[in-house]
Design an enzyme around this catalytic site. Structure first.
Site, short mmCIF file in Angstrom:
data_model
loop_
_atom_site.label_atom_id
_atom_site.label_comp_id
_atom_site.label_asym_id
_atom_site.label_seq_id
_atom_site.Cartn_x
_atom_site.Cartn_y
_atom_site.Cartn_z
N ASP A 113 84.60 107.17 -57.05
CA ASP A 113 85.81 106.18 -57.54
C ASP A 113 85.08 105.14 -58.52
O ASP A 113 84.68 104.07 -58.10
CB ASP A 113 86.23 105.51 -56.50
CG ASP A 113 87.48 104.89 -56.65
OD1 ASP A 113 88.14 104.83 -57.75
OD2 ASP A 113 87.96 103.80 -55.86
N GLY A 116 86.14 99.44 -49.15
CA GLY A 116 86.55 100.82 -48.33
C GLY A 116 87.92 101.30 -48.14
O GLY A 116 88.06 102.05 -47.36
N GLY A 117 88.79 100.87 -49.07
CA GLY A 117 89.91 101.25 -48.91
C GLY A 117 90.08 102.98 -48.89
O GLY A 117 91.01 103.35 -47.88
N LYS A 118 89.46 103.53 -49.72
CA LYS A 118 89.53 105.06 -49.64
C LYS A 118 88.69 105.61 -48.68
O LYS A 118 88.72 106.78 -48.15
CB LYS A 118 89.00 105.63 -51.20
CG LYS A 118 90.16 105.08 -52.07
CD LYS A 118 89.87 105.75 -53.73
CE LYS A 118 90.84 105.15 -54.75
NZ LYS A 118 90.59 103.64 -54.94
N ASP A 125 70.15 99.24 -52.56
CA ASP A 125 69.22 98.42 -52.87
C ASP A 125 67.91 98.80 -53.83
O ASP A 125 67.42 98.18 -54.27
CB ASP A 125 68.69 97.46 -51.92
CG ASP A 125 68.10 98.18 -50.84
OD1 ASP A 125 68.04 99.41 -50.88
OD2 ASP A 125 67.65 97.62 -49.97
N CYS A 134 81.02 104.66 -54.37
CA CYS A 134 81.41 103.43 -54.95
C CYS A 134 82.25 102.60 -53.91
O CYS A 134 83.59 102.60 -54.41
CB CYS A 134 81.82 103.45 -56.28
SG CYS A 134 80.74 104.17 -57.53
N ALA A 135 81.75 102.55 -52.47
CA ALA A 135 83.01 102.44 -51.46
C ALA A 135 83.49 101.09 -51.60
O ALA A 135 84.71 100.99 -51.16
CB ALA A 135 82.22 102.68 -50.23
N ASP A 153 77.31 101.15 -51.73
CA ASP A 153 77.66 100.15 -52.83
C ASP A 153 76.77 99.36 -53.05
O ASP A 153 75.78 99.20 -52.32
CB ASP A 153 78.95 99.50 -52.32
CG ASP A 153 79.64 98.96 -53.72
OD1 ASP A 153 80.76 99.47 -53.99
OD2 ASP A 153 79.59 97.96 -54.10
N CYS A 178 90.99 103.98 -61.82
CA CYS A 178 92.23 103.24 -62.02
C CYS A 178 92.46 102.86 -63.35
O CYS A 178 93.00 101.68 -63.74
CB CYS A 178 92.56 102.32 -60.85
SG CYS A 178 91.03 100.91 -61.08
#
Length: 403
Positions: A301, A236-238, A283, A232-233, A256, A354
């Site tokens: 995530d 792309g922070g992680k 997709d 679940c990018a 994603d 989170c």
């Protein structure tokens, strides 16, 4: 502090859009800050911080001001007067502030501060579910911490620079930072500043990422050369953090369901010099099935209520609905069932959110472990990261290993 008419008008206009039109606060604030080129950093700071502050304390201020939704402009000015009075700011002689009952405002504030749902300015249902899942004492501490303004924390992009060198470069730009014990790549700003205009940012030397969020990629225990899937990018922070931990070696497949987020990830990866990331848009189910039993590491995530990040998204308190929690729990379980199948024998997976609610966290892991496919996994460890203990966002992480 002296109130300036054009700045106050900007705040009121912004609040009308956030409260009545349902537009996200960060988008509204971005627009407001472009309103007048003559505004200096202090002016822009006032507009942004005051807007967020009134959004954060909407329920409390509305109760004191005795106004109800939908709010008209007079209602918003009354809430603004409550904010200013409680901040100890002298109200100017403007028609909007005529007959503001200063003493009554302070009295009402003292009275309502004895009731948690008003004191912490949250909907009834959120207060009830928080207390039910975490217990009265823990919830009281946590929701108070989640109402504080978020610190600005940077993550050093170790593909391009060391933390010491980044700190020195920022210092040359009059931005002072400090190291955070237990967060190897983190630098915390001593005072808020616009870091996005710096050469360091343009050169991809850092990303803005909360300290708690920086714990997640490390929890996965990646090594250079591995094949890793970030399921679940998003933007792309992680993913970018994983790339730096893997020293650009191996492969990171960033998945994603939103193609636009993956485009943003591509742009960020280019700036950061992260070359081992391959974005793939989900997709169809084929994209996922092709990766079954192929990954050394999988990061989930998961989408969640976001209750752990209310400090940076205060308007989420008013957008979130209790029905959404039931839907998202079902989605979380579906995701963990489906995406865990990408982990190869002997590989590892991290499930993270989170959120601070056990029903989105450990309970989801326990349900998975008793399921048909979940029986192939062993629980290694987990961690609840609470804002009232760390001073940063609320997070949850669980490490599982496939037998």
């Amino acid at each position: 502090m002296r109130l300036h008419r054009n700045l106050c008008f900007a705040v009121v206009d912004g609040l009308m859009l956030i409260f009545n039109e349902g537009i996200y606060a960060d988008k509204v604030v971005q627009q407001l800050l472009k309103r007048d080129k003559r505004w200096g950093s202090r002016d822009r700071g006032f507009v942004a911080e005051t807007t967020y502050e009134i959004v954060r304390w909407k329920r409390l201020y509305a109760e004191i001001a005795e106004v109800k939704e939908p709010y008209d402009r007079d209602n918003i000015w009354r809430m603004f007067a409550v904010w200013a009075t409680l901040k100890g700011i002298k109200l100017p002689d403007w028609s909007y502030f005529e007959n503001t009952p200063t003493r009554k405002i302070k009295g009402r504030f003292d009275e309502l501060s004895k009731i948690r749902k008003f004191k912490e300015s949250i909907p009834d249902w959120m207060d009830e579910i928080g207390a039910k899942e975490l217990g009265e004492e823990l919830w009281t501490k946590e929701i108070a911490a989640l109402n504080q303004q978020a610190e600005v924390v940077l993550r050093t992009n170790t593909l391009k620079i060391t933390k010491d060198k980044l700190q020195a470069d920022l210092f040359d730009n009059d931005i002072e930072t400090e190291f955070l014990k237990g967060y190897p790549a983190a630098l915390k700003l001593k005072e808020r500043a616009n870091v996005f205009t710096t050469e360091s940012f343009k050169n991809g030397h850092f990303e803005v990422q909360d300290a708690s969020s920086q714990l997640v990629a490390a929890y996965l225990e990646v090594e250079p050369g591995m094949r890793v899937v970030d399921t679940c990018a998003g933007a792309g922070g992680k993913t970018l953090h994983l790339a730096s931990l893997m020293e650009n070696k191996g492969q990171i497949i960033a998945l994603d369901i939103y193609a636009n987020k993956l485009h943003e990830l591509k742009r960020r990866a280019k700036r950061d010099g992260a070359h081992n990331i391959e974005p793939r848009h989900i997709d169809s189910s084929k994209v996922i099935k092709k990766l079954y039993d192929k990954a050394d590491r999988v990061l989930i995530d998961a989408p969640c209520s976001g209750l752990g990040v209310l400090r940076r998204n205060p308007d989420a308190k008013w957008k979130l609905q209790p029905e959404f929690l039931d839907k998202i729990r079902a989605t979380q379980q579906e995701i963990i069932q489906k995406y865990s199948r990408m982990v190869k024998s002997g590989g590892q997976m991290v499930y993270a959110t989170c959120s601070v609610l056990p029903s989105e966290n450990r309970q989801q892991v326990d349900i998975f472990l008793t399921s048909e496919f979940g029986k192939d996994f062993t629980f290694v460890r987990d961690e609840n990261v609470y804002a009232h203990k760390t001073g940063y966002d609320g997070f949850y992480m669980a490490l599982l290993k496939r037998k």
